[in-house]
Enzyme design. Structure first.
Site, PDB file in Angstrom:
ATOM      1  N   ASP A 170      23.939  41.300  56.502  1.00 35.17           N
ATOM      2  CA  ASP A 170      25.260  40.836  56.063  1.00 35.17           C
ATOM      3  C   ASP A 170      25.857  39.850  57.064  1.00 35.17           C
ATOM      4  OD1 ASP A 170      25.533  42.095  53.627  1.00 35.17           O
ATOM      5  OD2 ASP A 170      26.570  43.841  54.426  1.00 35.17           O
ATOM      6  N   LEU A 171      25.829  40.215  58.337  1.00 30.40           N
ATOM      7  CA  LEU A 171      26.439  39.366  59.356  1.00 30.40           C
ATOM      8  C   LEU A 171      25.720  38.025  59.467  1.00 30.40           C
ATOM      9  CD1 LEU A 171      27.081  42.111  62.050  1.00 30.40           C
ATOM     10  CD2 LEU A 171      28.820  40.932  60.704  1.00 30.40           C
TER      11      LEU A 171
END
Length: 402
Positions: A170-171
């Site tokens: 996600d990051l």
């Protein structure tokens, strides 16, 4: 002025990939309008801990949503989509992470928006993209870690495949989104046109497989689980000491010689089995035994500092309290604070003339409805009507709607 002063972003995204991207843009001066659905961003509930008694401001949500203004809008309603189109009239960037096909069913898909707003940069963050064998399927970080092989390279022989603790996919997808947006902004200066950005968790997961992916593609050999050890570089591992474990990141032969000399064992660096990294890699188990013997009676944190001073990468295994209370964390301004109990890791991007700023705390649900809509040209009476019709949500979230 901040680097992105004058850039406006309409952020329809939820959870982490999209919100982390828009937070970075907001840190550097972009005006972020976070548009939440009637039930709100689900990460508001991802706690404890919470900053409020109503449990609507989780630490998880607050960690990815600073420097944004917030409105609550029902895009499932035709009037809600009309409000969105009004907001896009003055926007440079749209970020959204709806399931592929959702925006198209609403009549505001990429082609529709391109025709209406040719300068708009439209960034879509999805699990797998809109087409292909997995196209349109939902994706969450941990699921994509498993499908792209990331968990197959993380863990030890004892633990087996292990999810990477942070939501790395996600990051990193958020970072890829920021890169794509900035590339598109730069290109727009030349062409005068925006473009559609197709950013997926799956592509990000595959791209993160360094060096394991290139190793496999060259050799055809599947990697084995090595725990904290590096597959290509030795010694590059977490080692026990008399006090606290330390990590040695010895990347070349010179650093290895320095470390052995400092530890009083220059003979180890001259051992025919260990003179070069390929030799050390071939004799990994033997060297690990020797390294553990050399470090067994040492004070880990003190030794790590000594090694750093002579140019050998090393660090103690700190917990979060030790990391956040370290004086270097304060020196680098890596904790930000604000209203409503807000406290989170700070912006890591340091620009010399136009630094990041902590301007706004994460927004309460729908807190900026009237200000944002008034700036978009809606009268007070029109806003009241939108609230009455349930298009703009004031007060509590509508729970139970997906």
């Amino acid at each position: 002025m901040p680097a992105l002063d004058g850039i406006r972003v309409v952020d329809l995204s939820r959870v982490l990939g999209g919100p982390s991207a828009t937070q970075i843009l907001g840190d550097h001066g972009a005006d972020i309008i976070k548009v939440e659905p009637p039930q709100g961003d689900e990460t508001r509930d991802w706690g404890p801990p919470f900053a409020d008694d109503a449990q609507t401001m989780s630490a998880y949500f607050m960690g990815a949503n600073r420097n944004k203004r917030g409105i609550a809008l029902d895009l499932g309603h035709e009037k809600g989509r009309a409000v969105l189109l009004r907001l896009l009239e003055t926007a440079d960037i749209l970020v959204e992470n709806f399931k592929p096909g959702t925006m198209e069913r609403w009549g505001i898909g990429a082609d529709d928006l391109r025709a209406r707003f040719p300068r708009l940069i439209h960034c879509r963050v999805t699990g797998f993209g809109a087409d292909g064998p997995l196209g349109g399927f939902p994706g969450y970080d941990a699921v994509v870690q498993t499908m792209t092989g990331l968990i197959s390279i993380n863990g030890s022989q004892d633990s087996g495949p292990t999810r990477i603790g942070i939501p790395l996919v996600d990051l990193a997808t958020g970072l890829n989104s920021v890169i794509a947006i900035l590339l598109a902004l730069h290109e727009r200066q030349r062409s005068g046109l925006g473009q559609f950005l197709d950013i997926t968790l799956y592509d990000t997961g595959i791209a993160l497989l360094q060096p394991y992916g290139p190793n496999y593609l060259m050799s055809g050999n599947l990697p084995r689980l090595t725990g904290n050890a590096h597959p290509n570089v030795v010694p590059y591992d977490l080692y026990p000491t008399a006090t606290r474990p330390i990590f040695l990141g010895i990347g070349n032969d010179g650093q290895f010689r320095k470390a052995c000399l400092h530890l009083g064992r220059p003979d180890v660096a001259e051992d025919p089995r260990f003179r070069t990294n390929p030799l050390r890699s071939a004799n990994r188990d033997a060297l690990t035994t020797v390294m553990r013997q050399m470090l067994a009676d040492k004070d880990g944190p003190a030794l790590a500092e000594q090694l750093l001073e002579i140019g050998v990468p090393a660090g103690p295994a700190n917990n979060l309290r030790e990391a956040f209370e370290h004086p270097h964390t304060a020196h680098r301004a890596m904790i930000v604070e604000g209203e409503n109990g807000f406290r989170a890791p700070g912006p890591p991007i340091k620009l010399g003339r136009t630094p990041a700023e902590q301007r706004l705390p994460p927004p309460q649900f729908g807190a900026d409805n009237r200000t944002v809509l008034a700036q978009a040209g809606f009268s007070a009476a029109e806003i009241d009507a939108l609230v009455t019709d349930g298009v703009v949500i004031e007060g509590a979230r509508r729970m139970g709607k997906g």
